[in-house]
Motif scaffolding. Sequence first.
Motif, PDB file in Angstrom:
ATOM      1  N   HIS A  68       1.643   4.221  -2.978  1.00  0.00           N
ATOM      2  CA  HIS A  68       1.552   5.674  -2.768  1.00  0.00           C
ATOM      3  C   HIS A  68       2.812   6.359  -3.293  1.00  0.00           C
ATOM      4  O   HIS A  68       2.731   7.409  -3.936  1.00  0.00           O
ATOM      5  CB  HIS A  68       1.373   6.018  -1.290  1.00  0.00           C
ATOM      6  N   ASP A 123      -3.254   6.719  -5.322  1.00  0.00           N
ATOM      7  CA  ASP A 123      -3.912   7.300  -4.155  1.00  0.00           C
ATOM      8  C   ASP A 123      -5.336   6.785  -4.045  1.00  0.00           C
ATOM      9  O   ASP A 123      -5.817   6.080  -4.937  1.00  0.00           O
ATOM     10  CB  ASP A 123      -3.917   8.828  -4.235  1.00  0.00           C
ATOM     11  N   HIS A 124      -5.998   7.136  -2.960  1.00  0.00           N
ATOM     12  CA  HIS A 124      -7.375   6.690  -2.734  1.00  0.00           C
ATOM     13  C   HIS A 124      -8.228   7.840  -2.207  1.00  0.00           C
ATOM     14  O   HIS A 124      -9.121   7.643  -1.393  1.00  0.00           O
ATOM     15  CB  HIS A 124      -7.417   5.481  -1.784  1.00  0.00           C
ATOM     16  N   TYR A 151      -9.310  -6.637   1.447  1.00  0.00           N
ATOM     17  CA  TYR A 151     -10.545  -5.866   1.558  1.00  0.00           C
ATOM     18  C   TYR A 151     -11.774  -6.751   1.720  1.00  0.00           C
ATOM     19  O   TYR A 151     -12.877  -6.242   1.777  1.00  0.00           O
ATOM     20  CB  TYR A 151     -10.691  -4.935   0.340  1.00  0.00           C
ATOM     21  N   ASP A 185     -13.329   7.908  -4.961  1.00  0.00           N
ATOM     22  CA  ASP A 185     -13.774   6.518  -5.147  1.00  0.00           C
ATOM     23  C   ASP A 185     -13.116   5.841  -6.341  1.00  0.00           C
ATOM     24  O   ASP A 185     -12.734   4.668  -6.256  1.00  0.00           O
ATOM     25  CB  ASP A 185     -15.299   6.457  -5.291  1.00  0.00           C
ATOM     26  N   MET A 221      -6.538   1.639  -6.932  1.00  0.00           N
ATOM     27  CA  MET A 221      -5.460   1.280  -6.002  1.00  0.00           C
ATOM     28  C   MET A 221      -5.764  -0.026  -5.267  1.00  0.00           C
ATOM     29  O   MET A 221      -4.895  -0.895  -5.151  1.00  0.00           O
ATOM     30  CB  MET A 221      -5.220   2.416  -5.010  1.00  0.00           C
ATOM     31  N   GLU A 222      -6.984  -0.178  -4.784  1.00  0.00           N
ATOM     32  CA  GLU A 222      -7.346  -1.398  -4.059  1.00  0.00           C
ATOM     33  C   GLU A 222      -7.284  -2.622  -4.961  1.00  0.00           C
ATOM     34  O   GLU A 222      -6.868  -3.702  -4.527  1.00  0.00           O
ATOM     35  CB  GLU A 222      -8.723  -1.242  -3.421  1.00  0.00           C
ATOM     36  N   ASP A 269     -10.162   6.502  -7.811  1.00  0.00           N
ATOM     37  CA  ASP A 269      -8.757   6.218  -7.505  1.00  0.00           C
ATOM     38  C   ASP A 269      -8.628   5.105  -6.470  1.00  0.00           C
ATOM     39  O   ASP A 269      -7.725   4.270  -6.551  1.00  0.00           O
ATOM     40  CB  ASP A 269      -8.049   7.478  -7.008  1.00  0.00           C
ATOM     41  N   ALA A 270      -9.526   5.094  -5.490  1.00  0.00           N
ATOM     42  CA  ALA A 270      -9.504   4.044  -4.463  1.00  0.00           C
ATOM     43  C   ALA A 270      -9.740   2.677  -5.088  1.00  0.00           C
ATOM     44  O   ALA A 270      -9.064   1.703  -4.738  1.00  0.00           O
ATOM     45  CB  ALA A 270     -10.551   4.328  -3.384  1.00  0.00           C
ATOM     46  N   GLU A 271     -10.675   2.608  -6.021  1.00  0.00           N
ATOM     47  CA  GLU A 271     -10.970   1.338  -6.691  1.00  0.00           C
ATOM     48  C   GLU A 271      -9.754   0.843  -7.470  1.00  0.00           C
ATOM     49  O   GLU A 271      -9.408  -0.339  -7.414  1.00  0.00           O
ATOM     50  CB  GLU A 271     -12.164   1.514  -7.628  1.00  0.00           C
ATOM     51  N   HIS A 301       0.839  -1.204   0.000  1.00  0.00           N
ATOM     52  CA  HIS A 301       0.000   0.000   0.000  1.00  0.00           C
ATOM     53  C   HIS A 301       0.880   1.262   0.000  1.00  0.00           C
ATOM     54  O   HIS A 301       0.701   2.161  -0.818  1.00  0.00           O
ATOM     55  CB  HIS A 301      -0.921  -0.028   1.221  1.00  0.00           C
TER      56      HIS A 301
END
Length: 154
Positions: free
Chosen positions: A116, A121-122, A148, A125, A131-132, A127-129, A112
């Motif tokens: 970065h 980044d997250h 997750y 939503d 990255m995750e 960008d979070a999707e 993680h």
Amino acid sequence: MSVSVDIQIASECQGIPPTEQFSQWAAAAVYGHKTIAELSIRVIDETESAALNFAYRQKQGPTNVLSFPAELPEAVELPLLGDLAICAPVVLREAAEQNKSLEAHWAHMVIHGTLHLLGFDHINDKDAEIMESLETKILMELDYPNPYQPSESL
């Protein structure tokens, strides 16, 4: 691909993985993004984490991982990605609270944080999707579960 990882252990906390694992996890995150990379990982305790978290994010208390991307002038071409500060007691506590293996949670924190440093980044939503998804893919390639999804009791 060449990934150089400087590891500093500044914590007496139990359960800190061997340094070779930190390098393996960081290299897995870098793979496909850079051919040469350098980063530092400092494993810290809650006091140092809280001080850094407040100084750089204006947030109270310790946090699991802080990322400090290298801010080099465009004319400087070095493979330096930046630094990670990972709080060992927080990682230990989160792994227990989330019913995750300690090793898998350490791997997740290194991956993680390294993502970065690579610019992921997250904040929103979308960008979070992205990255995750990438974190999950890398972790599963290393035979760790999706971080997750709720874990079954260990």
